[in-house]
Design an enzyme around this catalytic site. Structure first.
Site, PDB file in Angstrom:
ATOM      1  N   LYS A 112       0.823  -1.213   0.000  1.00  0.00           N
ATOM      2  CA  LYS A 112       0.000   0.000   0.000  1.00  0.00           C
ATOM      3  C   LYS A 112       0.859   1.267   0.000  1.00  0.00           C
ATOM      4  O   LYS A 112       0.396   2.322  -0.408  1.00  0.00           O
ATOM      5  CB  LYS A 112      -0.968  -0.028   1.168  1.00  0.00           C
TER       6      LYS A 112
HETATM    7  C1  LIG Z   1      -4.573  -4.539   1.310  1.00  0.00           C
HETATM    8  C2  LIG Z   1      -3.834  -5.810   1.267  1.00  0.00           C
HETATM    9  C3  LIG Z   1      -4.217  -6.850   0.408  1.00  0.00           C
HETATM   10  C4  LIG Z   1      -5.448  -6.761  -0.468  1.00  0.00           C
HETATM   11  O1  LIG Z   1      -5.308  -5.814  -1.496  1.00  0.00           O
HETATM   12  P1  LIG Z   1      -6.594  -5.249  -2.244  1.00  0.00           P
HETATM   13  O2  LIG Z   1      -6.087  -4.212  -3.177  1.00  0.00           O
HETATM   14  O3  LIG Z   1      -7.482  -4.695  -1.185  1.00  0.00           O
HETATM   15  O4  LIG Z   1      -7.240  -6.397  -2.955  1.00  0.00           O
HETATM   16  C5  LIG Z   1      -3.433  -7.981   0.364  1.00  0.00           C
HETATM   17  N1  LIG Z   1      -2.339  -8.099   1.155  1.00  0.00           N
HETATM   18  C6  LIG Z   1      -1.958  -7.139   2.000  1.00  0.00           C
HETATM   19  C7  LIG Z   1      -0.756  -7.347   2.838  1.00  0.00           C
HETATM   20  C8  LIG Z   1      -2.679  -5.951   2.083  1.00  0.00           C
HETATM   21  O5  LIG Z   1      -2.277  -4.990   2.920  1.00  0.00           O
END
Ligand SMILES: *Cc1c(COP(=O)(O)O)cnc(C)c1O
Length: 462
Positions: A112
Site C-alpha cells: 500500500k
Molecule cells: C490490502 C492488502 C491486500 C489486499 O489488497 P486489495 O487491493 O485490497 O485487494 C493484500 N495483502 C496485504 C498485505 C494488504 O495490505
C-alpha cells in the site's frame, strides 16, 4: 483525461478532482472515461529504466493537465525516495517460471506504500496550489491505515483520520498507526470489523453536508489515484521478464480488489497479461462469485491474512462496470441488491469477467503449509497474504507462462502467524526496530456515525 462514476449519476471530473474526492457523489467509483493504450514499442522502451521513470511514462496519460511533466517527475521521485530497496519492487525467483514480486520495501512494509506515498505527494502539491484544507478519513483492515498515516503525517492543510477494527489488526499494524507523533494524525479503534469501518466511511461520504463541512477526502483503495499507482509495478515486472515480446500472468492476494484491478488496467493499456488470478483466503466471496456467479455476503471469518478479511470488495464495482458494458444504471441496481445481501451476475457479465480473471482460495492450513514449504525450498519467508497467493499460483499456473505472484507485505508485519508456521520469528527491518518502544495514541469509538462525526469535527479543529 476525464473520470466518470461507475453509477452514472455523478459529475465527470478531471484527475485532480477525482483524486481529491475519492468516492463519487452517487456512491460510485471514478474510472477513466477511456483507457490510454501503450504501444508495444513504448512498452519495449521501458526495459532497463528506473522504477520512477517507468512510473512517469505509465501514469502520465492518466494525469492529463493536472501537473506538468517536471512537477509530476518531482512528485514521483519524492514518493519513492523513502523505499528501502533501490529497485522499489524487486522480483525474486521461487521456481522454474514462478516469480515473486516483493512489494514490501516501503516505509510501512506493505504494498500500500506504493500508492499511498504517491498520493501523499500528489495531495501536497495540489493543496499547496489551491490553499484548500482537507480531512482525509480512511478505513483500514490494517495496512492502508499505517500507509496513509506515514504518507500524510505532518503535511500542511491535511488531517488524517484512520478507522480500524479494534482488536482485529496485528500489533505491528496497530503500532504503526498509533505511534506517529504528528498532530494531524488521528487513529480511531472502532468497535466492529473492517466492513463496519468501511460502511461508516461510506456513510460519511454520503452525508453531503458533513462532507463539505470538513472537506472530506478519501484515500481508501477506491481512490482512483491509488489504483493508478499500482498499475506501474505490473509494467516493471512484466517488462523485466520479457514483455511485450512474451506474455506473463499474475496472481494477486485480493481483498478490496484494488491491486488486481490495477493489473486489469495494465492489461487494457496493452501489457500482454495472460491470466490475472484472484487469490482469496477463507473469506472467498470473490472466488465464489467468479466460479458460481452469485456475489453473496457472509460473515467475515478472521484469518491469519487479516488484510484480506472482507466480504464487500469495493473495487470489484469497477470490474462490474466494464463487465456490464459501462452501464451505470445496472451497477447501481446491483449495489442496491448488495445492501440486501447480494446479487447474481448476469451470464454475459460473468463471461466478460472470466475473460480476464481466474480465482482460487487457500485455507488457513494451506496458507501456513505454504509459508513453511516456501521457506524450506527457497529461503524466502512469506507473509500470510503472499502465501495465500503463492498457494493459488502453484495450483493454477501454466508452466509455459511466467507467473508473477505479488508479495504484498513483509513477513515481520505478521510475526505470530509466520512463527507458528515455521518456528522462525521474522525481525523488523532496521529502520523500524524501535517500534515496540514508542508511545501509542489512539481513541476507542463505538460503531456509530454521529459519534464519529463529532469526534472528527473536534479533532480537526485543533
Ligand atoms: C490490502 C492488502 C491486500 C489486499 O489488497 P486489495 O487491493 O485490497 O485487494 C493484500 N495483502 C496485504 C498485505 C494488504 O495490505
Amino acid at each position: 483525461m476525464n473520470y466518470i462514476s461507475t453509477r452514472g449519476q455523478a459529475p465527470t471530473l478531471g484527475f485532480e478532482q477525482a483524486m481529491l474526492t475519492g468516492l463519487a457523489r452517487d456512491g460510485g467509483l471514478y474510472v477513466p472515461e477511456t483507457i490510454p493504450e501503450m504501444s508495444a514499442d513504448a512498452i519495449a522502451a521501458l526495459a532497463g529504466l528506473s522504477y520512477e521513470e517507468t512510473a512517469f511514462r505509465v501514469m502520465l496519460p492518466f494525469i492529463g493537465e493536472a501537473f506538468d511533466a517536471a512537477e509530476f517527475r518531482a512528485i514521483i521521485a519524492a514518493a519513492y525516495a523513502g523505499f528501502d530497496h533501490v529497485a522499489r519492487a524487486p522480483l525474486v525467483q521461487l521456481d522454474a517460471n514462478h516469480f515473486l514480486l516483493e512489494l514490501f520495501h516501503g516505509p510501512t512494509l506493505a504494498f500500500k506504500d506504493f500508492a499511498m506515498q504517491l498520493i501523499g505527494q500528489l495531495f501536497r502539491a495540489s493543496l499547496a496550489r489551491s490553499g484548500q484544507r482537507v480531512t482525509i478519513v480512511g478505513a483500514t483492515s490494517g495496512d492502508t491505515g499505517s500507509a496513509a498515516i506515514e504518507a500524510f503525517a505532518g503535511l500542511d492543510n491535511v488531517d488524517v483520520v484512520i478507522l480500524y477494527p479494534h482488536g482485529k489488526v496485528s500489533e505491528v499494524q496497530r503500532r504503526q498507526m498509533t505511534t506517529p507523533a504528528a498532530a494531524n494524525v488521528h487513529a480511531i479503534a472502532l468497535d466492529g470489523n473492517f466492513d463496519d469501518c468501511q460502511a461508516r466511511l461510506k456513510d460519511m461520504f454520503n452525508d453531503h453536508a458533513f462532507r463539505d463541512e470538513v472537506g472530506l477526502a478519501g484515500v481508501n483503495s477506491i481512490n482512483w489515484a491509488r489504483v493508478l499507482a499500482q498499475v506501474v509495478y505490473y509494467f516493471t515486472a512484466a517488462v523485466s521478464l520479457g514483455a511485450p515480446h512474451r506474455k506473463v500472468s499474475f496472481t494477486v492476494p485480493t481483498g478490496n480488489f484494488g491491486d488486481v484491478f490495477a493489473g486489469y488496467i495494465a492489461k487494457r493499456m496493452g501489457l500482454p497479461i495472460d491470466r490475472l488470478v484472484i487469490a482469496t483466503n477463507q473469506n472467498d466471496i470473490l472466488h465464489r462469485c467468479l466460479t458460481g456467479g452469485a456475489y453473496l455476503t457472509d460473515q467475515v471469518v478472521p484469518s491469519i491474512s487479516p488484510s484480506m478479511d472482507i466480504q464487500v470488495s469495493s473495487n470489484f464495482e469497477r470490474a462490474l462496470f466494464d463487465a456490464y458494458d459501462r452501464d451505470g444504471g445496472a451497477v447501481a441496481q446491483l449495489m442496491q441488491e448488495l445492501a440486501g445481501g447480494g446479487f447474481t451476475v448476469s451470464q454475459g457479465a460473468l463471461q466478460a469477467l472470466r475473460e480476464h480473471f481466474d480465482s482460487g482460495r487457500a485455507s488457513e492450513a494451506e496458507t501456513a503449509a505454504t509459508i513453511a514449504r516456501t521457506l524450506e525450498a527457497t529461503g524466502e519467508l512469506l507473509c500470510p497474504h503472499s502465501a495465500v497467493a503463492v498457494k493459488v499460483a502453484e495450483e493454477q499456473r501454466d508452466p509455459a507462462v511466467p507467473m508473477i505472484t505479488l508479495a504484498t507485505a513483509h513477513p515481520a508485519k505478521f510475526p505470530d502467524a509466520v512463527e507458528a508456521a515455521t518456528g522462525q520469528r521474522p525481525g523488523l527491518p532496521r529502520f523500524m526496530a524501535n517500534l515496540y518502544d514508542r508511545p501509542e495514541r489512539v481513541t476507542r469509538a463505538s460503531n456509530d456515525l454521529s459519534a464519529l462525526q463529532s469526534l472528527i469535527r473536534e479533532r480537526r479543529s485543533h
